[in-house]
Design a protein around this motif. Structure first.
Motif, short mmCIF file in Angstrom:
data_model
loop_
_atom_site.label_atom_id
_atom_site.label_comp_id
_atom_site.label_asym_id
_atom_site.label_seq_id
_atom_site.Cartn_x
_atom_site.Cartn_y
_atom_site.Cartn_z
N ARG A 26 -10.64 40.29 58.08
CA ARG A 26 -10.86 41.63 58.63
C ARG A 26 -11.60 41.50 59.94
O ARG A 26 -12.27 40.51 60.17
CB ARG A 26 -11.72 42.48 57.68
CG ARG A 26 -11.06 42.81 56.38
CD ARG A 26 -12.01 43.56 55.47
NE ARG A 26 -11.46 43.62 54.12
CZ ARG A 26 -10.58 44.51 53.71
NH1 ARG A 26 -10.16 45.43 54.54
NH2 ARG A 26 -10.12 44.49 52.48
N HIS A 27 -11.53 42.53 60.73
CA HIS A 27 -12.31 42.52 61.96
C HIS A 27 -13.63 43.25 61.71
O HIS A 27 -13.83 43.87 60.66
CB HIS A 27 -11.54 43.15 63.11
CG HIS A 27 -11.24 44.61 62.94
ND1 HIS A 27 -10.20 45.07 62.19
CD2 HIS A 27 -11.86 45.70 63.42
CE1 HIS A 27 -10.18 46.40 62.23
NE2 HIS A 27 -11.19 46.81 62.96
N GLY A 30 -13.88 46.77 60.61
CA GLY A 30 -13.14 46.84 59.36
C GLY A 30 -13.99 46.36 58.18
O GLY A 30 -13.91 46.89 57.07
N SER A 70 -5.71 44.98 66.21
CA SER A 70 -5.97 45.82 65.04
C SER A 70 -4.80 46.75 64.76
O SER A 70 -3.85 46.83 65.54
CB SER A 70 -7.22 46.65 65.27
OG SER A 70 -6.94 47.73 66.14
N ALA A 76 -9.15 42.85 68.66
CA ALA A 76 -10.21 42.83 67.65
C ALA A 76 -10.37 41.40 67.16
O ALA A 76 -9.42 40.61 67.17
CB ALA A 76 -9.84 43.73 66.48
N TYR A 78 -10.89 38.90 64.31
CA TYR A 78 -10.69 38.83 62.86
C TYR A 78 -11.46 37.67 62.27
O TYR A 78 -11.40 36.54 62.75
CB TYR A 78 -9.20 38.70 62.54
CG TYR A 78 -8.52 40.04 62.57
CD1 TYR A 78 -8.13 40.60 63.78
CD2 TYR A 78 -8.33 40.79 61.41
CE1 TYR A 78 -7.54 41.86 63.83
CE2 TYR A 78 -7.74 42.05 61.45
CZ TYR A 78 -7.35 42.57 62.66
OH TYR A 78 -6.78 43.81 62.70
#
Lengths: 110, 110
Positions: A26-27, A30, A70, A76, A78
DNA sequence: CTTTCAAGCCTAGACAGTCTTGGTAAAGAA
DNA sequence: TTCTTTACCAAGACTGTCTAGGCTTGAAAG
């Protein structure tokens, strides 16, 4: 005007982030959203806490990062759990359970 | 050489002290002993954490102090919970239960 | 009696993790 | 074009704990 207690317990953020990454990369934002959602809105992660934590975890080798895009088509970063990260998550969870057991013993004592 | 995690969860000491004083007044080291004992030796309170915490609590009006003599015939400062302290204990306990519920939700999530 | 030890209190400074507040860049909407 | 939202990032303040000392005094040991 009561001083609000923080949304987090000091020292648990690393563990929560590792947990949020358990299945998928996830970033940053997130991850914060994921923690908030999993906790049913009880916990909130401020950006000023989040990013320093991510650098810590990366420096420790518990997560790795790479740039991507993203869902909203923004660039983004990750993050992904490493195998050392998995071990760390397990260790932190053990520690957490142990200490909270201690606290609960005190709180439930007479 | 693994870095040891602390014996306490940052931010819970005030609550633990208030709890330790729930029934009887106690002096400083007696409070630390009490917490250690109630937690079945899981938690340990260092003096360098204890005394600053006691001053905080006293300054907030949650405990009051007076000099007395310990079981060992030493002079010792006895702390006692105020009624504001009782309210505070209840509030901190609520907060603790809420936040730990959030953390447990995250940890037990898939 | 003198020395040692333990109980009890106290402080300064280091340290770590979070929060506040500010910022930048870029995508999409108005 | 301007505005909003997403996403990342950094500096500094703040708070609470820990380390590492130190002081006093009662009791025990020799």
């Amino acid at each position: 005007m009561a001083k609000e207690k923080p949304d987090l317990v000091y020292g648990t953020l690393d563990m929560l982030i590792l947990k949020a990454l358990q299945h998928n990369p996830r970033h940053g934002l997130g991850i914060a959203d994921r923690i908030q959602q999993m906790s049913q809105d009880i916990l909130r992660v401020e950006q000023g806490s989040l990013y320093p934590a991510l650098y810590r975890l990366e420096a420790q080798g518990w997560i790795t990062a790479e740039w991507g895009v993203s869902d909203n088509n923004r660039k983004a970063r990750y993050y992904k759990l490493t195998s050392a990260g998995r071990k760390q998550l397990a260790a932190e969870k053990d520690h957490w359970l142990r200490i909270t057991k201690g606290i609960d013993l005190v709180l439930s004592g007479t």
